[in-house]
Design a protein around this motif. Structure first.
Motif, PDB file in Angstrom:
ATOM      1  N   ASP A  50       0.822  -1.216   0.000  1.00 65.69           N
ATOM      2  CA  ASP A  50       0.000   0.000   0.000  1.00 65.69           C
ATOM      3  C   ASP A  50       0.850   1.257   0.000  1.00 65.69           C
ATOM      4  OD1 ASP A  50      -2.510  -1.081   0.008  1.00 65.69           O
ATOM      5  OD2 ASP A  50      -2.753  -1.054   2.193  1.00 65.69           O
ATOM      6  N   MET A  59     -10.615   1.712   1.964  1.00 64.95           N
ATOM      7  CA  MET A  59     -10.444   0.712   3.029  1.00 64.95           C
ATOM      8  C   MET A  59     -11.761   0.006   3.354  1.00 64.95           C
ATOM      9  SD  MET A  59      -7.333   0.342   3.961  1.00 64.95           S
ATOM     10  CE  MET A  59      -7.589  -0.685   5.384  1.00 64.95           C
ATOM     11  N   ARG A  62     -12.481  -3.025   1.170  1.00 63.79           N
ATOM     12  CA  ARG A  62     -11.515  -4.136   1.078  1.00 63.79           C
ATOM     13  C   ARG A  62     -12.053  -5.425   1.687  1.00 63.79           C
ATOM     14  NH1 ARG A  62      -5.398  -2.027   1.710  1.00 63.79           N
ATOM     15  NH2 ARG A  62      -5.400  -0.845  -0.230  1.00 63.79           N
ATOM     16  N   ARG A  87      -6.958   4.394   9.701  1.00 62.93           N
ATOM     17  CA  ARG A  87      -6.473   3.055  10.043  1.00 62.93           C
ATOM     18  C   ARG A  87      -7.530   2.247  10.788  1.00 62.93           C
ATOM     19  NH1 ARG A  87      -0.422   4.533  12.236  1.00 62.93           N
ATOM     20  NH2 ARG A  87       0.328   5.540  10.347  1.00 62.93           N
ATOM     21  N   LYS A 105      -0.048  -4.411   3.529  1.00 60.77           N
ATOM     22  CA  LYS A 105      -1.345  -3.729   3.453  1.00 60.77           C
ATOM     23  C   LYS A 105      -1.824  -3.245   4.817  1.00 60.77           C
ATOM     24  CE  LYS A 105      -2.782  -5.902  -0.765  1.00 60.77           C
ATOM     25  NZ  LYS A 105      -2.030  -4.891  -1.525  1.00 60.77           N
ATOM     26  N   TRP A 106      -2.464  -2.113   4.810  1.00 57.82           N
ATOM     27  CA  TRP A 106      -3.200  -1.670   5.991  1.00 57.82           C
ATOM     28  C   TRP A 106      -4.372  -2.638   6.176  1.00 57.82           C
ATOM     29  CZ3 TRP A 106      -0.931   1.822   8.857  1.00 57.82           C
ATOM     30  CH2 TRP A 106      -0.116   2.780   8.272  1.00 57.82           C
TER      31      TRP A 106
END
Ligand code: RP5
Length: 270
Positions: A50, A59, A62, A87, A105-106
Motif C-alpha cells: 500500500d 479501506m 476491502r 487506520r 497492506k493496511w
C-alpha cells in the motif's frame, strides 16, 4: 495466554510496547511504537504494498472476514481508529506496534494455507514445511500471500508447488479429488501483526488418497523462505508457526471422528 503478536516479532521490528488489556484500545497508558519496514516505503516499494495513506472509502471496500469466518468487507467487520486517521484496528487486539511493520497492506493481509494429509496404517500424516524466520524455523503448512487478482485455489496450488511438492499431475488430482473442507477462515496470530496490519487466511484441508499420496514428490523451490518439506505424524507435531497448530488440531479431530465412524460400521466379531 497472550498472543504471539504481543510476544514475538521479526528481528527488524522494534521492541513491542506493553499492551496491558489487549482489547482496551482506550487505555491511556498504552504507548505503541510506530514502525513500517523501510522496504515498504518510498519509490522502490513493491507494487503489492500500500501507499502510506489509503483513503477511508477504499479501506471500507476491502475484503475482510467476520468473526464467524464469513467473507465481508472492512465496512462490516472493522473497528476504525479515529485517533489515527485512516487506520482500522487489529481484531486480535493490541500488539505494541502501530504502522504496518513488515506487512504490505493496511488492515487485512490475505494468505492461503494448504493442509495436506495422508493415512498410513491408520495413522494420520501431514505435509509440513520448515519456515525460515527470525524466531527459529517453525513447522508450518505450505502457504503464502494471495496476489492481486488471484483466486485462493490458485494461490494454494502455486504455494504448494513452491514450498513443498514438485509440480505434477498428482497435484491436480489432489486439488480436484481430495478436498475435505476449509477448516478455518479468519484472523491469524502472526508475529508480524501490528495494531493496523494483520494476517488473515483461508486454510483448506486435502486428504490424499494412497494413490495420490504416493505420486506426490517432495521438493522445495522457494529455498529463501522454506528450509525443507516432509510428512510428519500429525499427533506428534507440537509447536507450529502462527495459529497453524489450532488448524492441525481440527484436522486430527476430523481424522479421529472418521476412524470412529469407520469402526462403528465394521461388522462386530461377537
Ligand atoms: C501466516 O503467514 C499464514 O497463515 C500463512 O501461513 C503465512 C503467509 O505468509 P508468508 O508465508 O507468505 O510470509 O499468517
Amino acid at each position: 495466554m497472550s498472543l504471539k503478536q504481543t510476544r514475538l516479532a521479526p528481528k527488524d521490528y522494534p521492541r513491542r510496547a506493553e499492551v496491558g488489556n489487549a482489547y482496551d484500545w482506550t487505555d491511556p497508558e498504552y504507548r505503541p511504537v510506530e514502525y513500517t519496514c523501510q522496504s515498504l516505503l518510498g519509490i522502490t516499494k513493491p507494487a503489492w504494498a500500500d501507499e502510506v495513506h489509503v483513503g477511508f472509502l477504499e479501506m471500507l471496500q476491502r475484503p475482510s472476514v467476520s468473526r464467524s469466518g464469513e467473507l465481508v468487507n472492512m465496512a462490516a467487520s472493522g473497528v476504525y481508529d479515529f485517533r489515527r486517521g485512516g487506520r482500522f484496528l487489529n481484531p486480535g487486539g493490541k500488539t505494541g506496534i502501530v504502522g504496518r511493520g513488515g506487512l504490505g497492506k493496511w488492515g487485512c493481509n490475505w494468505a492461503a494455507d494448504v493442509i495436506v494429509t495422508k493415512e498410513e496404517d491408520g495413522e494420520l500424516f501431514v505435509l509440513l514445511c520448515k519456515k525460515v524466520t527470525s524466531d527459529g524455523d517453525p513447522l508450518c503448512f505450505p502457504a503464502g500471500m494471495v496476489e492481486a487478482g488471484e483466486e485462493v485455489p490458485a494461490t494454494m496450488r502455486r504455494e504448494l508447488c513452491e514450498e513443498a511438492v514438485i509440480e505434477s499431475s498428482a497435484v491436480d488430482r489432489l486439488f480436484n479429488e481430495c478436498k475435505v473442507a476449509t477448516v478455518y477462515r479468519g484472523f491469524v496470530d502472526d508475529y508480524r501483526n501490528t495494531d493496523h496490519a494483520w494476517m488473515v487466511t483461508q486454510a483448506t484441508h486435502f486428504h490424499a488418497s494412497p494413490e495420490v499420496a504416493s505420486a506426490l514428490h517432495l521438493g522445495v523451490k522457494d529455498k529463501i523462505e522454506i528450509q525443507g518439506s516432509a510428512w510428519y505424524k500429525a499427533t506428534e507435531v507440537e509447536e507450529m508457526y502462527a495459529s497453524h497448530k489450532d488448524w492441525l488440531n481440527k484436522v486430527i479431530a476430523w481424522h479421529e471422528a472418521r476412524a470412529h465412524r469407520a469402526g462403528e460400521k465394521r461388522p462386530r466379531d461377537d
